[in-house]
Design a protein around this motif. Structure first.
Motif, PDB file in Angstrom:
ATOM      1  N   SER A 173     133.422  95.009 100.831  1.00 56.69           N
ATOM      2  CA  SER A 173     132.638  95.969 100.067  1.00 56.69           C
ATOM      3  C   SER A 173     131.733  96.822 100.940  1.00 56.69           C
ATOM      4  O   SER A 173     131.432  97.978 100.603  1.00 56.69           O
ATOM      5  CB  SER A 173     131.807  95.223  99.015  1.00 56.69           C
ATOM      6  N   ASN A 174     131.285  96.287 102.078  1.00 52.75           N
ATOM      7  CA  ASN A 174     130.345  97.003 102.935  1.00 52.75           C
ATOM      8  C   ASN A 174     131.011  97.712 104.107  1.00 52.75           C
ATOM      9  O   ASN A 174     130.326  98.302 104.943  1.00 52.75           O
ATOM     10  CB  ASN A 174     129.276  96.033 103.442  1.00 52.75           C
ATOM     11  N   SER A 175     132.336  97.670 104.175  1.00 52.00           N
ATOM     12  CA  SER A 175     133.038  98.328 105.275  1.00 52.00           C
ATOM     13  C   SER A 175     133.229  99.810 104.972  1.00 52.00           C
ATOM     14  O   SER A 175     133.151 100.252 103.831  1.00 52.00           O
ATOM     15  CB  SER A 175     134.402  97.671 105.494  1.00 52.00           C
ATOM     16  N   ARG A 176     133.484 100.580 106.037  1.00 52.30           N
ATOM     17  CA  ARG A 176     133.863 101.984 105.859  1.00 52.30           C
ATOM     18  C   ARG A 176     135.278 102.084 105.303  1.00 52.30           C
ATOM     19  O   ARG A 176     135.612 103.027 104.598  1.00 52.30           O
ATOM     20  CB  ARG A 176     133.753 102.735 107.184  1.00 52.30           C
ATOM     21  N   GLY A 177     136.122 101.123 105.668  1.00 53.78           N
ATOM     22  CA  GLY A 177     137.486 101.159 105.169  1.00 53.78           C
ATOM     23  C   GLY A 177     138.342 100.105 105.833  1.00 53.78           C
ATOM     24  O   GLY A 177     138.007  99.571 106.893  1.00 53.78           O
ATOM     25  N   LEU A 178     139.471  99.813 105.195  1.00 50.37           N
ATOM     26  CA  LEU A 178     140.430  98.846 105.714  1.00 50.37           C
ATOM     27  C   LEU A 178     141.454  99.568 106.583  1.00 50.37           C
ATOM     28  O   LEU A 178     142.039 100.581 106.170  1.00 50.37           O
ATOM     29  CB  LEU A 178     141.155  98.156 104.552  1.00 50.37           C
ATOM     30  N   ILE A 179     141.698  99.038 107.783  1.00 53.59           N
ATOM     31  CA  ILE A 179     142.752  99.528 108.656  1.00 53.59           C
ATOM     32  C   ILE A 179     143.929  98.569 108.503  1.00 53.59           C
ATOM     33  O   ILE A 179     143.842  97.401 108.887  1.00 53.59           O
ATOM     34  CB  ILE A 179     142.293  99.589 110.132  1.00 53.59           C
ATOM     35  N   TYR A 180     145.025  99.058 107.930  1.00 49.22           N
ATOM     36  CA  TYR A 180     146.152  98.192 107.583  1.00 49.22           C
ATOM     37  C   TYR A 180     147.396  98.677 108.323  1.00 49.22           C
ATOM     38  O   TYR A 180     148.128  99.544 107.859  1.00 49.22           O
ATOM     39  CB  TYR A 180     146.369  98.218 106.064  1.00 49.22           C
ATOM     40  N   ALA A 199     140.015  97.150  95.216  1.00 51.47           N
ATOM     41  CA  ALA A 199     139.078  96.572  94.248  1.00 51.47           C
ATOM     42  C   ALA A 199     137.642  96.625  94.750  1.00 51.47           C
ATOM     43  O   ALA A 199     136.699  96.664  93.947  1.00 51.47           O
ATOM     44  CB  ALA A 199     139.468  95.130  93.943  1.00 51.47           C
ATOM     45  N   SER A 200     137.482  96.650  96.065  1.00 53.63           N
ATOM     46  CA  SER A 200     136.148  96.658  96.679  1.00 53.63           C
ATOM     47  C   SER A 200     135.566  98.058  96.800  1.00 53.63           C
ATOM     48  O   SER A 200     134.437  98.227  97.263  1.00 53.63           O
ATOM     49  CB  SER A 200     136.209  96.014  98.069  1.00 53.63           C
ATOM     50  N   GLY A 201     136.343  99.066  96.425  1.00 59.07           N
ATOM     51  CA  GLY A 201     135.829 100.431  96.449  1.00 59.07           C
ATOM     52  C   GLY A 201     135.701 101.015  97.832  1.00 59.07           C
ATOM     53  O   GLY A 201     134.762 101.781  98.088  1.00 59.07           O
ATOM     54  N   VAL A 202     136.632 100.666  98.726  1.00 63.07           N
ATOM     55  CA  VAL A 202     136.587 101.231 100.075  1.00 63.07           C
ATOM     56  C   VAL A 202     137.911 101.921 100.377  1.00 63.07           C
ATOM     57  O   VAL A 202     138.940 101.644  99.759  1.00 63.07           O
ATOM     58  CB  VAL A 202     136.283 100.161 101.150  1.00 63.07           C
ATOM     59  N   ALA A 203     137.872 102.817 101.364  1.00 69.26           N
ATOM     60  CA  ALA A 203     139.054 103.566 101.748  1.00 69.26           C
ATOM     61  C   ALA A 203     140.088 102.661 102.397  1.00 69.26           C
ATOM     62  O   ALA A 203     139.745 101.644 103.015  1.00 69.26           O
ATOM     63  CB  ALA A 203     138.671 104.699 102.707  1.00 69.26           C
ATOM     64  N   VAL A 204     141.354 103.045 102.266  1.00 67.17           N
ATOM     65  CA  VAL A 204     142.463 102.307 102.878  1.00 67.17           C
ATOM     66  C   VAL A 204     143.246 103.271 103.764  1.00 67.17           C
ATOM     67  O   VAL A 204     143.723 104.308 103.296  1.00 67.17           O
ATOM     68  CB  VAL A 204     143.401 101.712 101.809  1.00 67.17           C
ATOM     69  N   PHE A 260     139.595  95.010 109.747  1.00 72.10           N
ATOM     70  CA  PHE A 260     140.980  94.545 109.883  1.00 72.10           C
ATOM     71  C   PHE A 260     140.979  93.084 109.454  1.00 72.10           C
ATOM     72  O   PHE A 260     140.199  92.279 109.969  1.00 72.10           O
ATOM     73  CB  PHE A 260     141.455  94.682 111.337  1.00 72.10           C
ATOM     74  N   VAL A 261     141.877  92.725 108.523  1.00 68.34           N
ATOM     75  CA  VAL A 261     141.854  91.385 107.926  1.00 68.34           C
ATOM     76  C   VAL A 261     143.119  90.610 108.274  1.00 68.34           C
ATOM     77  O   VAL A 261     144.238  91.115 108.129  1.00 68.34           O
ATOM     78  CB  VAL A 261     141.718  91.477 106.388  1.00 68.34           C
ATOM     79  N   GLY A 262     142.938  89.353 108.731  1.00 63.28           N
ATOM     80  CA  GLY A 262     144.066  88.427 108.857  1.00 63.28           C
ATOM     81  C   GLY A 262     144.716  88.404 110.222  1.00 63.28           C
ATOM     82  O   GLY A 262     144.127  88.821 111.229  1.00 63.28           O
ATOM     83  N   ASN A 263     145.946  87.890 110.243  1.00 58.08           N
ATOM     84  CA  ASN A 263     146.690  87.758 111.501  1.00 58.08           C
ATOM     85  C   ASN A 263     146.878  89.117 112.161  1.00 58.08           C
ATOM     86  O   ASN A 263     146.972  90.149 111.489  1.00 58.08           O
ATOM     87  CB  ASN A 263     148.051  87.110 111.247  1.00 58.08           C
ATOM     88  N   ARG A 264     146.964  89.092 113.497  1.00 50.51           N
ATOM     89  CA  ARG A 264     146.961  90.356 114.233  1.00 50.51           C
ATOM     90  C   ARG A 264     148.209  90.563 115.092  1.00 50.51           C
ATOM     91  O   ARG A 264     148.462  91.668 115.553  1.00 50.51           O
ATOM     92  CB  ARG A 264     145.730  90.411 115.150  1.00 50.51           C
ATOM     93  N   ASP A 265     148.995  89.531 115.330  1.00 48.11           N
ATOM     94  CA  ASP A 265     150.077  89.649 116.309  1.00 48.11           C
ATOM     95  C   ASP A 265     151.355  90.171 115.679  1.00 48.11           C
ATOM     96  O   ASP A 265     151.481  90.300 114.461  1.00 48.11           O
ATOM     97  CB  ASP A 265     150.337  88.297 116.991  1.00 48.11           C
ATOM     98  N   GLY A 266     152.324  90.470 116.542  1.00 51.35           N
ATOM     99  CA  GLY A 266     153.653  90.855 116.084  1.00 51.35           C
ATOM    100  C   GLY A 266     153.647  92.048 115.148  1.00 51.35           C
ATOM    101  O   GLY A 266     153.024  93.082 115.424  1.00 51.35           O
ATOM    102  N   TYR A 267     154.338  91.894 114.007  1.00 52.88           N
ATOM    103  CA  TYR A 267     154.496  93.000 113.070  1.00 52.88           C
ATOM    104  C   TYR A 267     153.193  93.448 112.427  1.00 52.88           C
ATOM    105  O   TYR A 267     153.121  94.522 111.820  1.00 52.88           O
ATOM    106  CB  TYR A 267     155.512  92.615 111.984  1.00 52.88           C
ATOM    107  N   GLY A 281     151.127  92.469 100.533  1.00 49.52           N
ATOM    108  CA  GLY A 281     150.002  93.175 101.141  1.00 49.52           C
ATOM    109  C   GLY A 281     148.738  93.038 100.327  1.00 49.52           C
ATOM    110  O   GLY A 281     148.147  94.032  99.874  1.00 49.52           O
ATOM    111  N   LEU A 282     148.282  91.791 100.136  1.00 53.28           N
ATOM    112  CA  LEU A 282     147.100  91.542  99.313  1.00 53.28           C
ATOM    113  C   LEU A 282     145.840  92.255  99.816  1.00 53.28           C
ATOM    114  O   LEU A 282     145.027  92.702  99.000  1.00 53.28           O
ATOM    115  CB  LEU A 282     146.857  90.032  99.201  1.00 53.28           C
ATOM    116  N   PRO A 283     145.622  92.396 101.142  1.00 48.38           N
ATOM    117  CA  PRO A 283     144.423  93.138 101.578  1.00 48.38           C
ATOM    118  C   PRO A 283     144.335  94.552 101.008  1.00 48.38           C
ATOM    119  O   PRO A 283     143.235  95.073 100.812  1.00 48.38           O
ATOM    120  CB  PRO A 283     144.563  93.164 103.106  1.00 48.38           C
TER     121      PRO A 283
END
Length: 365
Positions: free
Chosen positions: A258-265, A281-286, A189-196, A273-275
């Motif tokens: 690149s080494n994660s299982r996937g991004l949770i967005y 680009a990193s070849g991981v699941a979204v 999980f990348v970046g700010n976490r609160d609110g929306y 939504g740059l992440p």
């Protein structure tokens, strides 16, 4: 010319990243025909300070000093600069749009987050000033079609808007070396976490399936230290040993993706939504909330769940661990799609529009 608003307001942040990348790209690609200049060398922004060496920049070391500099520039630096054809305003602060005489003005719409997320309308936000700035501009850019649609609907006006999608740096790629401190297996999980941003949903979904996936961690990158409320929630769910929050440098971030299982967005609303693009680009699941902007950027390359749906998000996370091969078609498609989002493309379209407005201004005399 780029004015100094965002470079004094933000040490780091998406808007200042956008303008820094435009400036860098124009400087490194003179064939685009744009010479980028800035209206003040006194800035606070770390991107411009660290990533450009072609301006004699001076660092402003405090927020108070930055605000003082902003006021001074607004009040006293109002002469029309020589050898400048157009000014690209970097934010919407009152008083800045009237600077620099009759030079044509460009403005960028970044998002409609304050207008479209719960609670934000109750507070004053400088973003609200774009309601008055955008219609006055000679040239309006937007970083997504979704943002443009929401803006036109909210303001009930008609205007020409050029979409210039953001870019992803070439450093983001599949199969990068792991870092010593990284967990063996983790969701990201990348970046700010609160609110929306709705990180609470990601935490709850992870806790729901933790017993099924021994050894897997939820890694929260950036966004500041865990809050008291977050610590209480994590403790209540019994996953304190499996959720890690850590600041990450810009140099480390591609390896982390690149080494994660996937991004949770889980974000319920975004301007771009740059992440999403960085993960593709990193070849991981979204795994992403099903919103218009996420569909616009990630297309069919992400696995979507209805906004706020804990059950479906947790099920997708469990499937990503138990059957990663089932996500590979989307991952491969995402790698290909990410190549459509480059700062060079953004700069090329921006340059074309700059020239169009400048030529129109010349015809007017």
């Amino acid at each position: 010319m780029y004015d100094e608003q965002i470079f004094l307001l933000q040490e780091y942040g998406g808007i200042s990243r956008y303008f820094t990348e435009l400036i860098k790209t124009f400087h490194s690609h003179p064939e685009l025909g744009i010479e980028p200049v800035i209206s003040s060398f006194a800035i606070r922004n770390q991107y411009l300070l660290k990533e450009t060496n072609f301006y004699p920049l001076r660092q402003v070391n405090s927020q108070f000093g930055a605000l003082r500099q902003l006021v001074a520039q607004m009040l006293f630096n109002r002469a029309t600069p020589k050898n400048v054809d157009l000014v690209h305003q970097t934010f919407y602060l009152p008083g800045f749009f009237s600077r620099f005489g009759k030079l044509p003005k460009a403005v960028t719409l970044f998002d409609m987050i304050p207008e479209n997320t719960e609670g934000n309308r109750k507070l004053w936000n400088p973003h609200f000033a774009k309601r008055y700035v955008l219609p006055k501009a000679d040239l309006v850019f937007s970083i997504s079609e979704s943002s443009t649609k929401d803006m036109l609907s909210e303001y009930r006006i008609s205007m020409d808007v050029t979409t210039t999608y953001l870019g992803v740096d070439s450093e983001y790629a599949p199969h990068l070396p792991t870092l010593e401190w990284l967990p063996k297996e983790y969701f990201l999980f990348v970046g700010n976490r609160d609110g929306y941003k709705d990180c609470e949903l990601a935490i709850r979904a992870f806790a729901k399936i933790k017993s099924q996936i021994p050894g897997v961690v939820l890694l929260l990158v950036g966004g500041g230290s865990l809050t008291t409320g977050e610590k209480a929630l994590i403790g209540e769910l019994g996953v304190g040993d499996y959720i890690i929050q850590r600041p990450v440098s810009a140099e480390e971030l591609p390896n982390v993706y690149s080494n994660s299982r996937g991004l949770i967005y889980t974000s319920r609303y975004e301007g771009f939504g740059l992440p999403l693009v960085e993960a593709m680009a990193s070849g991981v699941a979204v795994l992403a909330s099903d919103t218009p902007i996420n569909r616009e950027i990630a297309g069919n390359c992400a696995t979507y769940y209805p906004v706020g749906d804990l059950e479906l998000l947790s099920n997708s996370m469990a499937q990503l661990i138990s059957n990663p091969q089932g996500f590979q078609d989307k991952v491969k498609a995402g790698e290909a799609r990410s190549k459509d989002f480059t700062w060079k493309k953004c700069a090329e379209l921006t340059a074309t529009e700059y020239r169009r407005i400048i030529e129109r201004q010349k015809v007017k005399g």
